[in-house]
Design a protein around this motif. Structure first.
Motif, PDB file in Angstrom:
ATOM      1  N   ASP A   1      -3.916  57.598  87.811  1.00 28.66           N
ATOM      2  CA  ASP A   1      -3.056  58.105  88.586  1.00 28.66           C
ATOM      3  C   ASP A   1      -1.933  58.590  87.635  1.00 28.66           C
ATOM      4  O   ASP A   1      -1.835  58.328  86.641  1.00 28.66           O
ATOM      5  N   THR A   2      -0.793  58.642  88.566  1.00 32.45           N
ATOM      6  CA  THR A   2       0.480  59.129  87.505  1.00 32.45           C
ATOM      7  C   THR A   2       1.289  57.976  86.575  1.00 32.45           C
ATOM      8  O   THR A   2       1.732  58.324  85.625  1.00 32.45           O
TER       9      THR A   2
ATOM     10  N   TYR B   1      -3.965  49.894  83.225  1.00 38.16           N
ATOM     11  CA  TYR B   1      -3.542  50.064  81.957  1.00 38.16           C
ATOM     12  C   TYR B   1      -2.271  51.219  82.439  1.00 38.16           C
ATOM     13  O   TYR B   1      -2.494  52.188  83.002  1.00 38.16           O
ATOM     14  N   ASN B   2      -1.239  50.709  82.147  1.00 37.28           N
ATOM     15  CA  ASN B   2       0.184  51.446  82.581  1.00 37.28           C
ATOM     16  C   ASN B   2       0.612  52.425  81.517  1.00 37.28           C
ATOM     17  O   ASN B   2       0.783  51.748  80.482  1.00 37.28           O
ATOM     18  N   GLY B   3       0.978  53.374  81.816  1.00 34.06           N
ATOM     19  CA  GLY B   3       1.719  54.476  80.897  1.00 34.06           C
ATOM     20  C   GLY B   3       1.196  55.960  81.194  1.00 34.06           C
ATOM     21  O   GLY B   3       0.010  56.074  82.088  1.00 34.06           O
ATOM     22  N   ALA B   4       1.665  56.829  80.542  1.00 32.42           N
ATOM     23  CA  ALA B   4       1.314  58.079  80.722  1.00 32.42           C
ATOM     24  C   ALA B   4       0.511  58.844  79.277  1.00 32.42           C
ATOM     25  O   ALA B   4       0.970  58.423  78.397  1.00 32.42           O
TER      26      ALA B   4
ATOM     27  N   ASN C   1      -2.262  59.347  76.408  1.00 29.84           N
ATOM     28  CA  ASN C   1      -3.150  58.789  75.640  1.00 29.84           C
ATOM     29  C   ASN C   1      -2.587  57.294  75.438  1.00 29.84           C
ATOM     30  O   ASN C   1      -3.363  56.429  74.994  1.00 29.84           O
ATOM     31  N   ALA C   2      -1.448  57.016  75.422  1.00 28.64           N
ATOM     32  CA  ALA C   2      -0.829  55.541  74.798  1.00 28.64           C
ATOM     33  C   ALA C   2      -0.341  55.019  76.109  1.00 28.64           C
ATOM     34  O   ALA C   2       0.518  55.220  76.793  1.00 28.64           O
ATOM     35  N   THR C   3      -0.964  53.861  76.307  1.00 29.12           N
ATOM     36  CA  THR C   3      -0.870  52.977  77.425  1.00 29.12           C
ATOM     37  C   THR C   3      -0.635  51.384  77.067  1.00 29.12           C
ATOM     38  O   THR C   3      -1.093  51.209  76.068  1.00 29.12           O
ATOM     39  N   LEU C   4      -0.369  50.703  77.945  1.00 25.22           N
ATOM     40  CA  LEU C   4      -0.259  49.129  77.820  1.00 25.22           C
ATOM     41  C   LEU C   4      -1.252  48.556  78.737  1.00 25.22           C
ATOM     42  O   LEU C   4      -1.324  48.712  80.098  1.00 25.22           O
ATOM     43  N   ASP C   5      -1.804  47.485  78.206  1.00 26.58           N
ATOM     44  CA  ASP C   5      -2.679  46.692  79.185  1.00 26.58           C
ATOM     45  C   ASP C   5      -1.713  45.528  79.786  1.00 26.58           C
ATOM     46  O   ASP C   5      -0.642  45.412  79.749  1.00 26.58           O
ATOM     47  N   ALA C   6      -2.427  44.824  80.842  1.00 25.76           N
ATOM     48  CA  ALA C   6      -1.535  43.704  81.438  1.00 25.76           C
ATOM     49  C   ALA C   6      -0.744  42.776  80.605  1.00 25.76           C
ATOM     50  O   ALA C   6      -0.079  42.019  80.641  1.00 25.76           O
ATOM     51  N   ASN C   7      -1.491  42.212  79.166  1.00 22.83           N
ATOM     52  CA  ASN C   7      -1.061  41.529  78.155  1.00 22.83           C
ATOM     53  C   ASN C   7      -0.076  42.246  77.262  1.00 22.83           C
ATOM     54  O   ASN C   7       0.476  41.528  76.491  1.00 22.83           O
ATOM     55  N   GLY C   8       0.451  43.566  77.305  1.00 26.72           N
ATOM     56  CA  GLY C   8       1.291  44.105  76.765  1.00 26.72           C
ATOM     57  C   GLY C   8       0.804  44.891  75.334  1.00 26.72           C
ATOM     58  O   GLY C   8       1.547  45.144  74.370  1.00 26.72           O
ATOM     59  N   ARG C   9      -0.507  44.569  75.374  1.00 26.98           N
ATOM     60  CA  ARG C   9      -1.127  45.139  74.059  1.00 26.98           C
ATOM     61  C   ARG C   9      -0.967  46.949  74.281  1.00 26.98           C
ATOM     62  O   ARG C   9      -1.362  47.317  75.208  1.00 26.98           O
ATOM     63  N   ILE C  10      -1.235  47.540  73.053  1.00 24.20           N
ATOM     64  CA  ILE C  10      -1.175  49.201  72.995  1.00 24.20           C
ATOM     65  C   ILE C  10      -2.513  49.437  73.163  1.00 24.20           C
ATOM     66  O   ILE C  10      -3.405  48.942  72.384  1.00 24.20           O
TER      67      ILE C  10
END
Length: 144
Positions: free
Chosen positions: A107-108, A119-122, A124-133
């Motif tokens: 989604d957006t 995976y939060n972000g917009a 190709n680069a996002t962060l997972d729940a642990n803050g990893r790229i």
């Protein structure tokens, strides 16, 4: 035979040998040696060309002399002293990159994988729940 006769006979034999065995044969006239080629010089109008061709290289400034080649050995050196090193502090364990996970829906605000992890972000680069790229590559997500 007298000593004088022996030396005359030896001289005559030497002349015969040098004349090719024929004392009466005359050698053909040797053509005169042409003038030696001029020393190579650059054309004053065009420095990429020679002034006169063909030419001969310039004589060396000094005659070369032979020198015996001497290859000496390196002097023996003592081993460097051992410097004790303090042990390094323990480093935190760095997690290895996880295996790529297939992406379920996006989604957006980010994407979810097939297991439901967000995976939060917009882009190709996002962060997972642990803050990893994490990096999105097509239909897969891989976190580092």
């Amino acid at each position: 035979m007298s000593r004088m006769t022996e030396s005359m006979l030896a001289l005559t034999c030497a002349m015969l040998v040098s004349a090719g065995g024929h004392a009466w044969a005359q050698e053909p006239a040797v053509p005169a040696v042409p003038d030696p080629l001029p020393v190579c010089r650059l054309d004053p109008r065009d420095s990429g060309k020679l002034a006169v061709e063909p030419c001969r290289p310039a004589p060396p400034v000094q005659p070369r002399r032979s020198v015996a080649q001497v290859i000496g050995r390196m002097p023996a050196q003592p081993a460097p002293p051992l410097v004790p090193m303090a042990p390094l502090p323990p480093s935190p364990a760095v997690p290895l990159p996880g295996a790529p996970q297939p992406i379920g829906a996006c989604d957006t605000g980010g994407c979810r994988d097939a297991a439901g992890a967000r995976y939060n972000g917009a882009g190709n680069a996002t962060l997972d729940a642990n803050g990893r790229i994490c990096h999105r590559n097509g239909a897969f997500m891989q976190c580092f």
